[in-house]
Design a protein around this motif. Structure first.
Motif, short mmCIF file in Angstrom:
data_model
loop_
_atom_site.label_atom_id
_atom_site.label_comp_id
_atom_site.label_asym_id
_atom_site.label_seq_id
_atom_site.Cartn_x
_atom_site.Cartn_y
_atom_site.Cartn_z
N PRO A 2 0.76 -1.06 0.09
CA PRO A 2 -0.20 -0.14 -0.10
C PRO A 2 0.92 0.98 -0.02
CG PRO A 2 -0.02 -1.05 2.03
CD PRO A 2 0.67 -1.86 1.26
N GLY A 3 0.52 2.35 -0.43
CA GLY A 3 0.95 3.75 -0.37
C GLY A 3 1.06 4.17 0.97
N VAL A 4 1.99 5.42 1.09
CA VAL A 4 2.54 5.74 2.36
C VAL A 4 1.37 6.51 3.05
CG1 VAL A 4 4.91 6.18 1.66
CG2 VAL A 4 3.40 7.85 1.02
N SER A 5 0.25 6.86 2.39
CA SER A 5 -0.78 7.42 3.20
C SER A 5 -1.92 6.30 3.59
CB SER A 5 -1.43 8.41 2.13
OG SER A 5 -2.11 7.69 1.09
N VAL A 64 2.17 10.47 6.86
CA VAL A 64 2.94 9.98 5.58
C VAL A 64 4.37 10.13 6.00
CG1 VAL A 64 3.45 10.77 3.26
CG2 VAL A 64 1.16 10.81 3.83
N ALA A 65 4.87 11.13 6.35
CA ALA A 65 6.19 11.17 6.88
C ALA A 65 6.74 9.82 7.96
CB ALA A 65 6.46 12.26 7.83
N ARG A 71 9.20 2.69 6.70
CA ARG A 71 9.57 1.93 5.57
C ARG A 71 11.12 1.79 5.16
NH1 ARG A 71 4.52 1.97 1.40
NH2 ARG A 71 2.79 1.41 2.96
N ARG A 72 11.66 3.23 5.50
CA ARG A 72 13.01 3.17 5.18
C ARG A 72 13.95 2.40 6.26
NH1 ARG A 72 13.07 9.44 5.01
NH2 ARG A 72 12.31 9.76 2.83
N ARG A 80 -1.97 -3.60 6.80
CA ARG A 80 -1.88 -4.35 5.67
C ARG A 80 -2.70 -3.83 4.41
NH1 ARG A 80 -4.50 -9.52 7.34
NH2 ARG A 80 -5.75 -8.38 8.32
N ALA A 81 -2.38 -4.39 3.40
CA ALA A 81 -3.06 -3.91 2.12
C ALA A 81 -4.52 -4.43 2.25
CB ALA A 81 -2.47 -4.53 0.67
N PHE A 82 -5.40 -3.64 1.34
CA PHE A 82 -6.98 -4.09 1.40
C PHE A 82 -6.97 -5.30 0.72
CE2 PHE A 82 -7.33 0.72 1.00
CZ PHE A 82 -7.88 0.81 1.92
#
Length: 99
Positions: A2-5, A64-65, A71-72, A80-82
């Motif tokens: 999933p995206g960072v948001s 987001v930050a 993740r870094r 988790r992803a949808f």
């Protein structure tokens, strides 16, 4: 992935900003069409709700930050992803109909 948001803090910030935006539109329209002037409607529309909206946008950016930093460091995403529902599978269709 999933995206960072895709985290709870960003979702809460986005919801807060959207609700404040709706409040701005509502109170500005109400102030515009009202026959009697009330200074408090303007305070809500042009001071209070924009401050709430700015807070929501800052929460979104903070989420987001934080997710990017997580993740870094190599950690798993906070959510988790949808799930993917394949309605070509009979059990998935049955589960949708049964609830």
């Amino acid at each position: 992935m999933p995206g960072v948001s895709h985290n709870r803090l960003s979702w809460a910030g986005a919801a807060l900003a959207l609700l404040a935006g709706a409040g701005i539109v509502f109170f500005a329209a109400f102030d515009h069409v009202s026959t009697r002037g009330n200074p408090y409607w303007g305070i809500f529309a042009w001071v209070l709700f924009p401050a709430i909206m700015l807070t929501g946008l800052l929460l979104f950016a903070l989420g987001v930050a934080r997710e990017r930093a997580r993740r870094r460091r190599g950690q798993e995403p906070s959510l988790r992803a949808f799930p993917v529902w394949d309605f070509n599978v009979a059990s998935a269709r049955r589960n949708l109909l049964i609830g």
